[in-house]
Scaffold this motif. Structure first.
Motif, PDB file in Angstrom:
ATOM      1  N   TYR A 128       4.055   2.263   2.287  1.00  0.00           N
ATOM      2  CA  TYR A 128       4.856   3.440   1.986  1.00  0.00           C
ATOM      3  C   TYR A 128       4.008   4.694   2.077  1.00  0.00           C
ATOM      4  O   TYR A 128       2.825   4.689   1.765  1.00  0.00           O
ATOM      5  N   VAL A 129       4.639   5.788   2.493  1.00  0.00           N
ATOM      6  CA  VAL A 129       3.972   7.084   2.577  1.00  0.00           C
ATOM      7  C   VAL A 129       4.685   8.026   1.628  1.00  0.00           C
ATOM      8  O   VAL A 129       5.917   8.053   1.567  1.00  0.00           O
ATOM      9  N   VAL A 130       3.896   8.765   0.880  1.00  0.00           N
ATOM     10  CA  VAL A 130       4.428   9.770  -0.027  1.00  0.00           C
ATOM     11  C   VAL A 130       3.840  11.106   0.410  1.00  0.00           C
ATOM     12  O   VAL A 130       2.664  11.189   0.755  1.00  0.00           O
ATOM     13  N   ALA A 173       0.828  -1.211   0.000  1.00  0.00           N
ATOM     14  CA  ALA A 173       0.000   0.000   0.000  1.00  0.00           C
ATOM     15  C   ALA A 173       0.859   1.257   0.000  1.00  0.00           C
ATOM     16  O   ALA A 173       1.945   1.282   0.580  1.00  0.00           O
ATOM     17  N   VAL A 174       0.337   2.303  -0.658  1.00  0.00           N
ATOM     18  CA  VAL A 174       0.970   3.614  -0.670  1.00  0.00           C
ATOM     19  C   VAL A 174      -0.061   4.607  -0.147  1.00  0.00           C
ATOM     20  O   VAL A 174      -1.194   4.649  -0.627  1.00  0.00           O
ATOM     21  N   PRO A 188       4.307   6.906 -11.884  1.00  0.00           N
ATOM     22  CA  PRO A 188       5.697   6.618 -11.540  1.00  0.00           C
ATOM     23  C   PRO A 188       6.212   7.693 -10.580  1.00  0.00           C
ATOM     24  O   PRO A 188       6.156   8.882 -10.891  1.00  0.00           O
ATOM     25  N   LEU A 189       6.657   7.266  -9.429  1.00  0.00           N
ATOM     26  CA  LEU A 189       7.194   8.183  -8.429  1.00  0.00           C
ATOM     27  C   LEU A 189       8.675   7.933  -8.248  1.00  0.00           C
ATOM     28  O   LEU A 189       9.091   6.772  -8.128  1.00  0.00           O
ATOM     29  N   GLU A 197      10.794   9.542  -3.096  1.00  0.00           N
ATOM     30  CA  GLU A 197       9.546  10.160  -2.652  1.00  0.00           C
ATOM     31  C   GLU A 197       8.830   9.293  -1.620  1.00  0.00           C
ATOM     32  O   GLU A 197       7.952   9.764  -0.914  1.00  0.00           O
ATOM     33  N   LEU A 198       9.162   8.004  -1.567  1.00  0.00           N
ATOM     34  CA  LEU A 198       8.466   7.081  -0.685  1.00  0.00           C
ATOM     35  C   LEU A 198       9.270   6.790   0.577  1.00  0.00           C
ATOM     36  O   LEU A 198      10.480   6.611   0.523  1.00  0.00           O
TER      37      LEU A 198
END
Length: 121
Positions: free
Chosen positions: A83-85, A25-26, A68-69, A73-74
């Protein structure tokens, strides 16, 4: 003789298998789930993860968008198991994205577009 300690081959203190990252999960900065990691883009020569491609929306793979990050960034958040952005969905939707049948060329120009967008906002 059997080893009494089980070693998880997919994860250590400092590394994780890409198999375990796919599907993770993001979350956005507001704590809401944005999507999940669909796959990673890794440099062929240096072996470094360049981008996490995050899937958003859709149902059973239909109508999904991919964002696409840049990997930096994560940030992994153990309490969330994901992950948190530091972005929200609106920022992602305004940035580089594509549909399943429109995958970009991943050339230097596209790389510059990605890093330029996330460096500017």
């Amino acid at each position: 003789m059997e080893n009494t300690q089980t070693i998880d081959r997919n994860e250590t203190r400092e590394t994780i298998s890409s198999e375990k990252v796919d599907g993770t999960a993001v979350y956005g900065r507001d704590g809401e789930q944005i999507g999940s990691v669909h796959h990673l883009m890794i440099g062929k020569r240096d072996g470094k993860v360049r981008h996490a491609v995050v899937s958003y929306g859709g149902f059973l793979g239909m109508g999904e968008d991919y964002f696409p990050l840049p990997w930096n960034e994560l940030t992994y958040d153990e309490s969330r198991g994901g992950y948190v952005v530091n972005r929200d969905v609106a920022q992602l939707k305004e940035g580089p994205r594509y549909r399943r049948d429109e995958e970009p060329s991943w050339d230097r120009a596209y790389e510059s577009q990605l890093t330029g967008y996330y460096g500017a906002i």
